[in-house]
Design an enzyme around this catalytic site. Structure first.
Site, mmCIF file in Angstrom:
data_model
loop_
_atom_site.group_PDB
_atom_site.id
_atom_site.type_symbol
_atom_site.label_atom_id
_atom_site.label_comp_id
_atom_site.label_asym_id
_atom_site.label_seq_id
_atom_site.Cartn_x
_atom_site.Cartn_y
_atom_site.Cartn_z
ATOM 1 N N CYS A 1 0.859 -1.182 0.000
ATOM 2 C CA CYS A 1 0.000 0.000 0.000
ATOM 3 C C CYS A 1 0.888 1.222 0.000
ATOM 4 O O CYS A 1 1.592 1.483 0.974
ATOM 5 C CB CYS A 1 -0.899 0.004 1.228
ATOM 6 S SG CYS A 1 -1.906 1.492 1.343
ATOM 7 N N ASN B 1 -3.285 -4.478 -2.394
ATOM 8 C CA ASN B 1 -4.265 -5.251 -3.146
ATOM 9 C C ASN B 1 -4.724 -6.491 -2.396
ATOM 10 O O ASN B 1 -3.933 -7.187 -1.761
ATOM 11 C CB ASN B 1 -3.623 -5.738 -4.449
ATOM 12 C CG ASN B 1 -3.606 -4.672 -5.514
ATOM 13 O OD1 ASN B 1 -4.635 -4.347 -6.091
ATOM 14 N ND2 ASN B 1 -2.422 -4.116 -5.767
#
Lengths: 298, 298
Positions: free
Chosen positions: B241, B250
């Site tokens: 992230c 994800n």
């Protein structure tokens, strides 16, 4: 749209169920300080330790000192696990507010865990529950391996119901259904609660999920749809998974509270306080706790 | 009991959306080998790269070589992202099966990401979609920051609908709604899909969740209840992230497929193959991927 409750109860089991699976020994005064921090966070219920023989769980050998050392805040139930009458007597001597008893829905897991068959376990727990009630203590039951057993695999719903009924017949006030090895999937939770609905009083059922496969919060969601309103969590995801190296174990209370609060469901728990308390015990353990909140907010 | 579908489509975006957020440069031949492994796992759709300027995403500067080097299996759609006509031309020259275009539902995120306002972006994408269709390519749209923006916070549902409608009006075949920073909660997903139901054709909507807060699988569950049947994943949770150090990005395809298959929902994807492919790219990156499956099965 699905229907969501206004509030749910989140119970903290980290000082017992979390710590018992951690190898680094935590000093008694640090446990006391940590539980005092948890008391500031807004919980209704904290399970502070387990009165088992130190040979079983050396980490919790100071249950008596912890129970006597913590500051008891009004409105919070401080509970402790006991395996038998000896444990109960020590627990009662420390005047904990609530007693918890445990057994497994799986014959082989029960045997492996407490060296008794399920039938042999009932009279032991019956005596404990009876004596706890005589002493005006509420009793919480835990049934483990409800959604699967590391030795037997699937556990039948009738077996779960049968064990649950026996525990309620003894007089327990609440029952926590545990996904001990973190295999429950949302479909299975849906089917299980559908099956139990009408057979047990679901308002007295708590769900105790492990996040081993990442499905714990999804399982909480399904449970909410079945009107379950009590969930167990272990702060920071403390505890790991004894069956899968490196995998997460207990559902992290901070992730659970974050999801619920972000959905507008009140827990009464302050997230900033939670993270502070999680950081405290993380430092004492000297390892990174697995919860998402601990990574997002670091 | 809730209703679950018999099957869903899981689309792999790891080679594009996952790798673009990884700092360790992966050799072109390793990407090709990895995508070939993914082709063996049973996917219908693999997004193989992005034809953007190498200055933007150096990791994907070999999009052309990757597209030309992979073995194209029958029945699998090999797609690539393009930002503009220049990217489209290169992509078409490699004869990828499908084109994807992207923009943000948030004005400031769009500006920050592609240095254009939303209004300035529409004609660029319109030209790309038109030209892709002339070349008989299907087009997938991505809208990012649907559930929240790192700069603006909340994004209005009307804004999401407006951007989605513009993309469908251009002729895109499918739209992937992205929770770019992983802030979506299940209640919000429930409200969003309830709002969009009847305004958009939900059979053409894919959900693209990030697991930053651990809620991605819970959000998938809610989406299933709203008849969403297409989900994006990045194998092993590849990508991280960019907005929160150490946090997962994800949704991991292997965790997604595991949950769906354990619920009896068919994906057509082989989990053993998935783990092999995940281990392969994990070794190349030289770091532990965050998915639960990669920890449980190691």
């Amino acid at each position: 749209m699905l229907k969501w409750p206004e509030k749910v109860t989140v119970k903290e089991v980290g000082p017992r169920d979390g710590l018992q699976n951690e190898k680094v020994s935590i000093a008694t005064e640090d446990k006391i300080e940590w539980i005092n921090q948890l008391s500031e966070a807004g919980y209704d219920y904290i399970e502070i330790s387990s009165f088992v023989h130190p040979k079983w769980i050396p980490q919790l050998k100071d249950a008596r000192e912890v129970a006597k050392g913590i500051t008891r805040e009004k409105g919070i139930t401080y509970a402790a696990l006991v395996p038998n009458m000896k444990g109960l007597e020590t627990a009662l001597a420390t005047n904990v507010d609530e007693i918890s008893v445990f057994m497994s829905a799986s014959e082989s897991h029960n045997k492996n865990n407490i060296n008794k068959s399920i039938e042999e376990t009932y009279p032991v727990l019956e005596e404990v529950v009876k004596e706890a009630k005589v002493n005006n203590k509420r009793v919480r039951g835990y049934v483990s391996t409800v959604f699967g057993c590391p030795y037997e695999g699937d556990i039948s719903l009738n077996q779960v119901l049968s064990v649950s009924n026996r525990l309620f017949d003894m007089g327990i006030n609440e029952l926590s259904l545990g996904d001990t090895i973190g295999v429950a999937n949302p479909h299975q939770v849906d089917e299980t609660l559908q099956f139990l609905n009408g057979k047990l009083d679901l308002s007295k059922i708590a769900m105790h999920f492990h996040n081993t496969q990442g499905m714990a919060l999804a399982n909480v969601l399904i449970s909410l749809q079945h009107d379950i309103r009590i969930f167990d969590g272990s702060l920071g995801g403390l505890g790991g998974c004894p069956y899968a190296k490196g995998a997460s174990g207990n559902l992290a209370t901070d992730d659970l509270v974050h999801m619920l609060e972000s959905m507008g469901i009140k827990t009464g728990i302050d997230q900033a306080n939670l993270l502070e308390a999680a950081s405290y015990i993380q430092d004492k353990l000297g390892k990174s706790l697995p919860s998402h909140q601990m990574h997002v907010n670091k």
